[in-house]
Write a protein that holds these residues in place. Sequence first.
Motif: not given
Length: 212
Positions: A84-86, A135-138, A145-146, A198-199
């Motif tokens: 959802a965050m990508t 943890q979400l970033l991992e 996505a990051t 961010y993108q």
Amino acid sequence: MSSVADGGDLTAKAHIRNAALRLFAERGHDAVTVREIASVAGVSPALVVHHFGSKEGLRSAVDEYAGRAFDALFAMDEQELAEAMTGDNWVSIGELFARAFPPGSPLPAYLRRLLLTNDPAGAALFGRWFAQTRQLLETMNQLGATRPSGDPAVRAAFLLVNDLAVLLLRNQVAAAIGVDPLTPQGMTRWAKEVTAVYQDGAFATSPGEEQR
């Protein structure tokens, strides 16, 4: 995500808790008396004491209720939240707050007070959210996505603080951009620009960077 309602539970105990939450959010714990809470709740001070023992007991109940409501923002499956965050469906933590708490809810203001006064309940919430953000970033890294970070802890803290700033400075941001950032209109406008930063980044590449 469903909204967190402040008045769905109509028991006397819930009315007292909700009245205390609103008053604590507006003025802080120390400035509010049991008598004032009872008056707003439409009950006697004795009933407040009967249900919660003391104002501190009531404060603990409010903190527990608010903590559950805030933590519910992260109750989505980790994979679903990362997705959802990508991409085109990107949402921020600030946007999750805007969706979860309807206009007039005292919960965002209560969180603001907890965090800005270094309240132990606020510190505990921040600690949990930092761990979940990391943890979400991992997970997002695993999804591609990051970009990998040389300092994951700092990146997680930066992203969390950047989103919480919308809540902490809500009134100031509203005055600056002409719309409340926690309304649907304001969050749509805010999220569009944050997504672009961010993108795509906010700064042009320097000539020195292009030669590397």
